[in-house]
Design a protein around this motif. Sequence first.
Motif, PDB file in Angstrom:
ATOM      1  N   MET A   1      14.809  88.827 -64.634  1.00 28.97           N
ATOM      2  CA  MET A   1      13.619  87.991 -64.467  1.00 28.97           C
ATOM      3  C   MET A   1      13.843  86.954 -63.365  1.00 28.97           C
ATOM      4  SD  MET A   1      10.941  88.540 -66.389  1.00 28.97           S
ATOM      5  CE  MET A   1      10.213  86.929 -66.551  1.00 28.97           C
ATOM      6  N   LEU A   3      11.226  84.852 -62.546  1.00 28.45           N
ATOM      7  CA  LEU A   3      10.110  83.930 -62.699  1.00 28.45           C
ATOM      8  C   LEU A   3      10.485  82.462 -62.554  1.00 28.45           C
ATOM      9  CD1 LEU A   3       7.119  83.712 -63.195  1.00 28.45           C
ATOM     10  CD2 LEU A   3       7.542  83.711 -65.646  1.00 28.45           C
ATOM     11  N   LEU A   6       9.891  80.917 -59.153  1.00 29.28           N
ATOM     12  CA  LEU A   6       8.577  80.991 -58.537  1.00 29.28           C
ATOM     13  C   LEU A   6       7.897  79.632 -58.489  1.00 29.28           C
ATOM     14  CD1 LEU A   6       6.961  84.198 -60.031  1.00 29.28           C
ATOM     15  CD2 LEU A   6       7.618  83.801 -57.668  1.00 29.28           C
ATOM     16  N   ASP A 118       1.018  85.996 -63.152  1.00 27.95           N
ATOM     17  CA  ASP A 118       1.480  87.386 -63.180  1.00 27.95           C
ATOM     18  C   ASP A 118       1.491  87.990 -61.778  1.00 27.95           C
ATOM     19  OD1 ASP A 118       1.658  87.151 -65.909  1.00 27.95           O
ATOM     20  OD2 ASP A 118      -0.253  88.152 -66.319  1.00 27.95           O
ATOM     21  N   GLN A 121       4.365  86.673 -59.670  1.00 26.15           N
ATOM     22  CA  GLN A 121       5.601  87.301 -60.132  1.00 26.15           C
ATOM     23  C   GLN A 121       5.742  88.710 -59.555  1.00 26.15           C
ATOM     24  OE1 GLN A 121       8.242  86.375 -61.760  1.00 26.15           O
ATOM     25  NE2 GLN A 121       9.145  88.415 -61.917  1.00 26.15           N
ATOM     26  N   SER A 124       6.514  88.641 -55.873  1.00 29.05           N
ATOM     27  CA  SER A 124       7.877  88.167 -55.608  1.00 29.05           C
ATOM     28  C   SER A 124       8.891  89.289 -55.735  1.00 29.05           C
ATOM     29  CB  SER A 124       8.236  87.025 -56.564  1.00 29.05           C
ATOM     30  OG  SER A 124       8.529  87.504 -57.860  1.00 29.05           O
ATOM     31  N   GLU A 125       8.600  90.265 -56.571  1.00 25.85           N
ATOM     32  CA  GLU A 125       9.528  91.374 -56.778  1.00 25.85           C
ATOM     33  C   GLU A 125       9.597  92.308 -55.575  1.00 25.85           C
ATOM     34  OE1 GLU A 125       7.969  93.058 -60.328  1.00 25.85           O
ATOM     35  OE2 GLU A 125       8.616  91.385 -61.605  1.00 25.85           O
ATOM     36  N   SER A 132       9.748  82.434 -52.120  1.00 25.62           N
ATOM     37  CA  SER A 132       9.482  82.230 -53.545  1.00 25.62           C
ATOM     38  C   SER A 132       8.297  81.322 -53.834  1.00 25.62           C
ATOM     39  CB  SER A 132      10.729  81.643 -54.215  1.00 25.62           C
ATOM     40  OG  SER A 132      11.088  80.405 -53.625  1.00 25.62           O
TER      41      SER A 132
END
Length: 497
Positions: A1, A3, A6, A118, A121, A124-125, A132
């Motif tokens: 994760m 998150l 972020l 969401d 996130q 960002s992946e 970020s």
Amino acid sequence: MRLPRLTLTVPLQLSLKIPLASVSDPLFLLLVSLLFSSPTPSLTPLSTLPSLTSFPLDGFADEAEGASGGAGWVTSQPHDVDAPLAVGHCHPTVVQAAHGQNLVLNTNSRYLHDNVVDYAQRLSETLPEQLSVFYFLNSGSEANDLALRLARRYTGHQDVVVLDHAYHGHLSSLIDISPYKFRNLDGQKEWVHVAPLPDTYRGPYREDHPNPAEAYASEVKHVISSAQEKGRKIAAFFAESLPSVSGQIIPPAGYFSQVAEHIHRAGGLFVADEIQVGFGRVGKHFWAFQLEGEDFVPDIVTMGKSIGNGHPVACMATTQAVSRAFEATGVEYFNTFGGNPVSCAVGLAVLDVLKTEQLQAHATNVGSFLLERLSQQKAKHPIIGDVRGTGLFIGVDLIKDETLRTPATEEAEYLVSRLKENYILLSTDGPGRNILKFKPPMCFSLDNAQHVVAKLDDILTDMEEKVRSCETLRIKHPPEILPTGQQDTHLTDETSV
């Protein structure tokens, strides 16, 4: 994760500024119930909504039924080979996502909603970890304008370096850094500095140069030095990761990495404009800047067009350091509908379709096939001087002569018109308006590619037999005396061009 790292730039406070007397108003109570509850919407079937009816294109429909599970939905009959869409026109998953969220709530970004978190996130992946912080907007122009503001705030500098014939948006600030536009308007501002386009087919350093990447990057270094000698300070270098309006250009490998070194040494930031080329279009990577290698990370990345598959949504991603400098102004960044629940639902749906239908890999496969077939046409038709591209980002350079590579502008316009008559929508780009640009929806199939190339072949063959308006249309094709009435009425002889 990932998150925890972020940062979202939408305000996260709830502030209902209303008179106390209105708290019993039914509309107010409905708003509160929507904001603070999670109702399950009762979705109206899309088939009952005439305005959302989709029409499958024959070629795209085959792809949808075969490999992409419904990716190929368009609104009319033509094969659209120049569309800034990721997953095809009117994709049911994207349409349903927008419709479903619209039935529940759409509001401005001052109010909390899971979709924006969401979505940040998920984006960002796909990006390097350093990028970020996410700013959500409504168009690519807004994203580039904000990137310019952040770069100037972080560096304390004003000036911008751009590539010749670049286009970065329609706002006044972006017209100023778009040679494609400002050369025909008010001209170049003193704070804008233009570097040569890294074009290895038409530029000063071509395919036979031993190190075109270094040579073109040195031109940027020279531009920076010239500006500094005049007391100017560089805030940013803006470039599309693959210059599009400039003519579907593929910069030589290593060019952007070296440019970034020169820009950073001058105290500026590197801004990668991914508005036309991101989201898996290049096939090998999700972002076109990643063609430079894993170690290359821009300071700012801007996104638009494909991000919402036609829905007005955009994003700008940057580092914590750049964002903090912007926040230090004390002036809140606010965009009323940037990152609204419906836009983020659409963005999430686009990412879902890209993943489940494996459209990035599809772009690699179909793009390689299309490049191969177009290269075969180059060998057959001398008017095709160059075929270049990666994934479903391809350019075909039409020339009047092989020695000077004079742009075949009129011939390109004529060819596009003839393709349109065959229900194939293609357009041209580049300084000479002679580059055929292939940027189809990413559900574009092998059959679609074969069909387009076959029609291109037929029309070019016909032009060689009847039009013969330039040297490359006459090579290996001796003149013929055509019976009266069989001359082409669009472009008929050397004096027509």
